[in-house]
Write a protein that holds these residues in place. Structure first.
Motif, PDB file in Angstrom:
ATOM      1  N   ASP A  95      -1.942   0.626  -1.485  1.00  0.00           N
ATOM      2  CA  ASP A  95      -3.217   0.448  -2.178  1.00  0.00           C
ATOM      3  C   ASP A  95      -4.059  -0.558  -1.411  1.00  0.00           C
ATOM      4  N   LEU A  96      -5.289  -0.771  -1.896  1.00  0.00           N
ATOM      5  CA  LEU A  96      -6.203  -1.660  -1.192  1.00  0.00           C
ATOM      6  C   LEU A  96      -5.701  -3.101  -1.181  1.00  0.00           C
TER       7      LEU A  96
ATOM      8  N   ASP B 237     -21.531  -3.100  -1.983  1.00  0.00           N
ATOM      9  CA  ASP B 237     -21.966  -1.801  -2.492  1.00  0.00           C
ATOM     10  C   ASP B 237     -23.482  -1.717  -2.322  1.00  0.00           C
TER      11      ASP B 237
ATOM     12  N   ILE C 182     -10.070   0.182   5.797  1.00  0.00           N
ATOM     13  CA  ILE C 182     -10.487  -0.023   4.408  1.00  0.00           C
ATOM     14  C   ILE C 182     -11.124   1.241   3.852  1.00  0.00           C
ATOM     15  N   GLU C 183     -12.000   1.874   4.628  1.00  0.00           N
ATOM     16  CA  GLU C 183     -12.639   3.110   4.166  1.00  0.00           C
ATOM     17  C   GLU C 183     -11.614   4.211   3.924  1.00  0.00           C
TER      18      GLU C 183
ATOM     19  N   ALA D 126      -7.795   6.245  -2.411  1.00  0.00           N
ATOM     20  CA  ALA D 126      -7.812   5.789  -3.802  1.00  0.00           C
ATOM     21  C   ALA D 126      -8.717   6.670  -4.649  1.00  0.00           C
ATOM     22  N   ARG D 127      -9.883   7.064  -4.080  1.00  0.00           N
ATOM     23  CA  ARG D 127     -10.799   7.944  -4.821  1.00  0.00           C
ATOM     24  C   ARG D 127     -10.173   9.314  -5.064  1.00  0.00           C
TER      25      ARG D 127
ATOM     26  N   LEU E 186     -16.534  -7.046  -0.229  1.00  0.00           N
ATOM     27  CA  LEU E 186     -17.004  -5.674  -0.101  1.00  0.00           C
ATOM     28  C   LEU E 186     -18.404  -5.553  -0.686  1.00  0.00           C
TER      29      LEU E 186
ATOM     30  N   GLN F 238      -8.488   3.805   3.076  1.00  0.00           N
ATOM     31  CA  GLN F 238      -7.748   3.493   1.857  1.00  0.00           C
ATOM     32  C   GLN F 238      -8.605   3.730   0.623  1.00  0.00           C
ATOM     33  N   GLN F 239      -9.892   3.418   0.712  1.00  0.00           N
ATOM     34  CA  GLN F 239     -10.800   3.678  -0.406  1.00  0.00           C
ATOM     35  C   GLN F 239     -10.894   5.172  -0.691  1.00  0.00           C
TER      36      GLN F 239
END
Length: 455
Positions: free
Chosen positions: A139-140, A166, A275-276, A282-283, A164, A278-279
């Motif tokens: 996970d992150l 947004d 990171i992207e 996760a999504r 991070l 892993q994101q």
């Protein structure tokens, strides 16, 4: 021709590129050659009386203690490596060869500066480690922890954060924040933070004691504690700047250099990619397990949790209950007021349902207007009926949706393990049938009342 012997003078030692030291039993410097100024930043005169151990980077002190014990036990140390904090606050990687002189009661050592070689080796190792961390992190948060450890092999990172950004909400969050003086900041706008300039300009920012105070005043930044140095590097992707890697030191700590900035910038692109990735994972996992409209667990996740709950109930000879819930006349809402109103209604129903349950319970959306509630650790089946009444009471007040006032009545069927089934399919089927029996009974009562017939 006869070769004449050459007796070197004290200045001869000062011509050596490597530094020569003599240190007493307590680690206090008795002699330092001229090269120590190039390596450590202190003149030989400034080194006299200084305890060498105090200059060692804290993370390397235990290893250094062990090495000193071996030397003083008569075991010379060759090619021992550790790190020191220079006079200017920067880090120097040193390779030592040292031995103990019992006659003079001193340790004699030769120090070679291997900073450039170690940085090159570390860079190669770090790039590999980041790729491995991106592939193996579950996970992150695990990824952030791994990144912290990896970057710590390049430069001191006692105070380290991943911020991070947004772009849509213009919000900065700190999912990973390790700081000895400052608590984890709450999500906020970048303006008024040290990260703001990094995000706005997309460039690294190194603030030293000479520039930090002026920057803080100009940008009107509020800090819980004033750092000694602040280093921020943007995390860039094809979307733009997605965040900032932050390293800080406080008074008494190390000073970050332009070389540290370059090192962190060099690995930042790969970290942003990790990171992207892993994101995205996760999504995708979230989409596979949760209902996109209500954010409740979907049918697949419900089945997973029900299977685990049943295993626990069988092992401990416990009980659990399922509630199958359907909204009466929901189709009429969609047909007359539109799907937009129906979606908003479902979201509000989901919110009220979650307020009725414990953390250990699960409410899932399994169909259009169908919800299933898993009640674990239910000592008595009668308690499930109490939960059902609590839900009816919660859904009783009118729903104010998009200027409409809606009254929704749920039909709820209940199934108990092991009374109504031994597996998830049997329990869901029983609860579903019980729900339809309640709905049918209510419809028949309503029709009977409308006709004025006795029930």
């Amino acid at each position: 021709m006869e070769t004449k012997p050459y007796t070197p003078s004290a200045s001869f030692i000062d011509l050596l590129i490597d530094a020569v030291f003599a240190v007493d039993v307590d680690g206090r410097v008795l002699f330092a050659s001229a090269a120590c100024e190039r390596i450590f930043g202190y003149t030989p005169q400034e080194m006299l009386g200084r305890i060498m151990f105090d200059m060692v980077v804290p993370q390397d002190r235990e290893r250094t203690r062990q090495s000193v014990k071996y030397v003083m036990a008569g075991e010379p140390q060759l090619h021992f490596e550790n790190r020191y904090i220079r006079k200017d606050g920067q880090i120097a990687y040193i390779m030592w060869s040292a031995r103990w002189s019992p006659t003079d009661q001193v340790r004699i050592g030769v120090a070679r500066d291997i900073t450039e070689r170690k940085r090159a080796e570390s860079m190669r190792a770090v790039l590999y480690s980041i790729s491995e961390a991106a592939a193996t992190a579950e996970d992150l948060n695990t990824l952030f922890q791994n990144i912290h450890q990896i970057i710590g092999t390049l430069l001191p990172t006692d105070n380290f954060a991943v911020a991070l950004y947004d772009q849509e909400s213009d919000e900065l969050s700190f999912p990973y924040h390790m700081d000895e003086h400052e608590p984890t900041p709450t999500p906020c706008k970048p303006a008024g933070t040290l990260c703001a300039a990094v995000i706005l300009e997309g460039q690294p920012l190194l603030l030293t004691p000479e520039t930090l105070q002026e920057h803080v005043s100009e940008q009107q930044v509020m800090l819980a504690a004033m750092p000694l140095c602040w280093l921020g590097v943007p995390l860039k992707s094809h979307k733009g700047t997605i965040g900032v890697l932050v390293c800080k030191s406080y008074p008494g700590g190390i000073r970050y250099s332009e070389q540290d900035r370059e090192l962190l910038q060099f690995v930042s692109t790969q970290i942003a990619t990790a990171i992207e990735r892993q994101q995205m994972q996760a999504r995708l996992q979230y989409m596979a397990q949760y209902d996109q409209l209500t954010s409740l667990p979907n049918r697949a996740l419900l089945y997973d949790r029900l299977q685990v709950a049943l295993l626990k109930a069988r092992r401990e000879r416990g009980c659990l209950s399922l509630l199958f819930l359907d909204l009466d006349k929901f189709k009429l809402v969609n047909d007359t007021l539109g799907h937009h109103v129906g979606d908003l209604l479902l979201q509000e129903v989901a919110r009220r349902l979650k307020q009725c349950l414990r953390e250990s319970d699960t409410v899932a959306r399994v169909g259009g207007d169908e919800f299933v509630i898993l009640l674990q650790l239910i000592p008595l089946p009668e308690q499930a009926a109490l939960v059902a009444e609590k839900i009816r009471h919660a859904l009783c007040p009118p729903f104010h949706i998009d200027k409409h006032v809606l009254n929704i009545v749920p039909s709820i069927g209940i199934a108990h393990y092991p009374e109504h089934g031994n597996d998830e399919a049997q329990l869901l089927k029983h609860a579903d049938q019980a729900m339809y029996l309640e709905k049918h009974s209510r419809d028949r009562s309503r029709q009977t009342a409308e006709l004025g017939l006795p029930e």
